[in-house]
Design a protein around this motif. Structure first.
Motif, PDB file in Angstrom:
ATOM      1  N   ALA A 202       0.015   5.570   2.319  1.00 47.09           N
ATOM      2  CA  ALA A 202       0.392   4.414   3.139  1.00 47.09           C
ATOM      3  C   ALA A 202       1.905   4.292   3.286  1.00 47.09           C
ATOM      4  O   ALA A 202       2.403   3.946   4.360  1.00 47.09           O
ATOM      5  CB  ALA A 202      -0.190   3.138   2.543  1.00 47.09           C
ATOM      6  N   ILE A 203       2.632   4.607   2.239  1.00 49.27           N
ATOM      7  CA  ILE A 203       4.083   4.406   2.252  1.00 49.27           C
ATOM      8  C   ILE A 203       4.755   5.258   3.325  1.00 49.27           C
ATOM      9  O   ILE A 203       5.871   4.947   3.767  1.00 49.27           O
ATOM     10  CB  ILE A 203       4.682   4.721   0.853  1.00 49.27           C
ATOM     11  CG1 ILE A 203       6.067   4.084   0.696  1.00 49.27           C
ATOM     12  CG2 ILE A 203       4.671   6.194   0.564  1.00 49.27           C
ATOM     13  CD1 ILE A 203       6.043   2.574   0.674  1.00 49.27           C
ATOM     14  N   ASP A 204       4.102   6.321   3.798  1.00 44.56           N
ATOM     15  CA  ASP A 204       4.693   7.146   4.859  1.00 44.56           C
ATOM     16  C   ASP A 204       4.854   6.354   6.159  1.00 44.56           C
ATOM     17  O   ASP A 204       5.691   6.705   6.999  1.00 44.56           O
ATOM     18  CB  ASP A 204       3.829   8.379   5.128  1.00 44.56           C
ATOM     19  CG  ASP A 204       3.925   9.424   4.028  1.00 44.56           C
ATOM     20  OD1 ASP A 204       4.632   9.170   3.030  1.00 44.56           O
ATOM     21  OD2 ASP A 204       3.293  10.491   4.162  1.00 44.56           O
ATOM     22  N   TRP A 205       4.040   5.316   6.334  1.00 49.06           N
ATOM     23  CA  TRP A 205       4.115   4.478   7.537  1.00 49.06           C
ATOM     24  C   TRP A 205       4.995   3.240   7.310  1.00 49.06           C
ATOM     25  O   TRP A 205       5.075   2.389   8.195  1.00 49.06           O
ATOM     26  CB  TRP A 205       2.723   3.996   7.939  1.00 49.06           C
ATOM     27  CG  TRP A 205       1.836   4.983   8.628  1.00 49.06           C
ATOM     28  CD1 TRP A 205       1.835   5.313   9.965  1.00 49.06           C
ATOM     29  CD2 TRP A 205       0.766   5.740   8.049  1.00 49.06           C
ATOM     30  NE1 TRP A 205       0.834   6.211  10.235  1.00 49.06           N
ATOM     31  CE2 TRP A 205       0.164   6.496   9.082  1.00 49.06           C
ATOM     32  CE3 TRP A 205       0.249   5.839   6.751  1.00 49.06           C
ATOM     33  CZ2 TRP A 205      -0.921   7.352   8.855  1.00 49.06           C
ATOM     34  CZ3 TRP A 205      -0.821   6.692   6.529  1.00 49.06           C
ATOM     35  CH2 TRP A 205      -1.398   7.439   7.568  1.00 49.06           C
ATOM     36  N   TYR A 206       5.659   3.138   6.178  1.00 46.96           N
ATOM     37  CA  TYR A 206       6.350   1.886   5.837  1.00 46.96           C
ATOM     38  C   TYR A 206       7.662   1.746   6.610  1.00 46.96           C
ATOM     39  O   TYR A 206       8.555   2.591   6.489  1.00 46.96           O
ATOM     40  CB  TYR A 206       6.614   1.831   4.339  1.00 46.96           C
ATOM     41  CG  TYR A 206       7.109   0.491   3.860  1.00 46.96           C
ATOM     42  CD1 TYR A 206       6.467  -0.691   4.222  1.00 46.96           C
ATOM     43  CD2 TYR A 206       8.227   0.384   3.031  1.00 46.96           C
ATOM     44  CE1 TYR A 206       6.909  -1.920   3.781  1.00 46.96           C
ATOM     45  CE2 TYR A 206       8.672  -0.837   2.577  1.00 46.96           C
ATOM     46  CZ  TYR A 206       8.011  -1.997   2.960  1.00 46.96           C
ATOM     47  OH  TYR A 206       8.450  -3.226   2.522  1.00 46.96           O
ATOM     48  N   PRO A 207       7.819   0.651   7.369  1.00 45.22           N
ATOM     49  CA  PRO A 207       9.068   0.453   8.133  1.00 45.22           C
ATOM     50  C   PRO A 207      10.265   0.080   7.270  1.00 45.22           C
ATOM     51  O   PRO A 207      11.404   0.119   7.756  1.00 45.22           O
ATOM     52  CB  PRO A 207       8.709  -0.705   9.084  1.00 45.22           C
ATOM     53  CG  PRO A 207       7.216  -0.703   9.143  1.00 45.22           C
ATOM     54  CD  PRO A 207       6.775  -0.298   7.773  1.00 45.22           C
TER      55      PRO A 207
END
Length: 316
Positions: free
Chosen positions: A182-187
């Motif tokens: 999920a953290i790969d999509w974190y802005p």
């Protein structure tokens, strides 16, 4: 996953006395929200469902629809203005659909739509929790992480540049296994006010993992969409014990700050009718509605009242 690390994180968060996020209620409080289309919301209220502290609605950035007019693209009638006009002292949780529109966002071709959305949010004069590209890790959205992050940030930058102050930005996971962490999509912390999960029939592994991530980043956690999928509410179904008790335990265990429940019969909604998700209307079972009414009457749950906005730090 063991619950011990999460419990420790919660203790650390409390001990740190960290500042509340945008429109975050105090510790131990949860804003109750009901969704997700105006007809099912009206049916819930007509059945004496307890008035929540807010309502959920959806719009698409491409059309900016369902805000000042009725719109139905197959998921139920959206008309956010009608909701907020009819129900003062409530917040709005707004899902923003951007799937397939990332290139336009990044090129600037969507700037006028973002500005239109920003003006609309400002016009509501209440807290709006904006879920940008909700369920970013849902495979059907096909969001490439780097492009999603850039699109999310551009939307936030544009809304901020417009001077809109009554909006909190929400990063919403579908809380299941995905192609990337999920953290790969974190802005980034500077662009996210709240973390959120969907809570349907999935097990605790991903739900608890995301709760840990939220507390690591010192962000309040929201259940943005929820219903007991594949298990219809009806007399004798046992849905309360099988699903509701678990979601309320998750709320207490992770100090979830907003809980949105979807009260509808999925089979009656065109785009969901073949999903076999069942009937999540509380009014389908008098005992379920009684237990729901009793639960959300507890001190934890924030519902519509003249002090709600002050409690959330809006208008101070």
């Amino acid at each position: 996953m063991s619950l011990l690390p999460l419990a420790c994180l919660l203790c650390l968060a409390v001990a740190s006395g960290s500042k509340l996020a945008k429109f975050e209620p105090p510790r131990g409080k949860t804003v109750l929200v009901v969704g997700q289309d105006i007809e099912n919301i009206a049916n819930y209220l007509a059945a004496d469902g307890p008035m929540p502290g807010g309502f959920a609605a959806y719009t698409s950035l491409r059309e900016v629809n369902g805000l000042d007019e009725r719109s139905d693209v197959g998921g139920g009638v959206m008309f956010a203005r009608a909701l907020i006009d009819a129900h003062p002292n409530t917040v709005l949780q707004l899902g923003l659909y951007i799937t397939g529109y990332e290139n336009e966002i990044l090129s600037g071709a969507a700037d006028s739509q973002i500005d239109r959305l920003a003006r609309w949010i400002a016009s509501t004069h209440r807290p709006v929790y904006l879920r940008i590209g909700y369920e970013f890790d849902f495979p059907g959205n096909n969001f490439e992480p780097e492009k999603y992050v850039k699109a999310y940030r551009r939307i936030v930058d544009h809304i901020r540049a417009a001077g809109v102050s009554n909006v909190a930005f929400v990063w919403h996971s579908y809380a299941r296994e995905a192609k990337h962490p999920a953290i790969d999509w974190y802005p980034g912390d500077g662009y996210v006010d709240w973390f959120a999960v969907s809570y349907f029939e999935q097990g605790p592994e991903y739900l608890d993992s995301f709760a840990v991530l939220a507390h690591e980043h010192h962000k309040p956690l929201m259940i943005a969409e929820s219903a007991p999928w594949f298990d219809s509410i009806r007399p004798g179904s046992g849905t309360w014990g099988k699903w509701f008790k678990k979601v309320f335990a998750y709320i207490a265990r992770n100090d979830v700050k907003m809980f949105c429940y979807i009260d509808n019969d999925w089979a009656t909604i065109p785009i969901f009718k073949d999903m076999k998700w069942g009937d999540s209307r509380l009014q389908s079972d008098a005992e379920a509605m009684r237990l729901w009414t009793e639960e959300v009457a507890k001190e934890r749950y924030l519902r519509s009242n003249p002090q709600l906005y002050r409690t959330l730090g809006y208008g101070r």
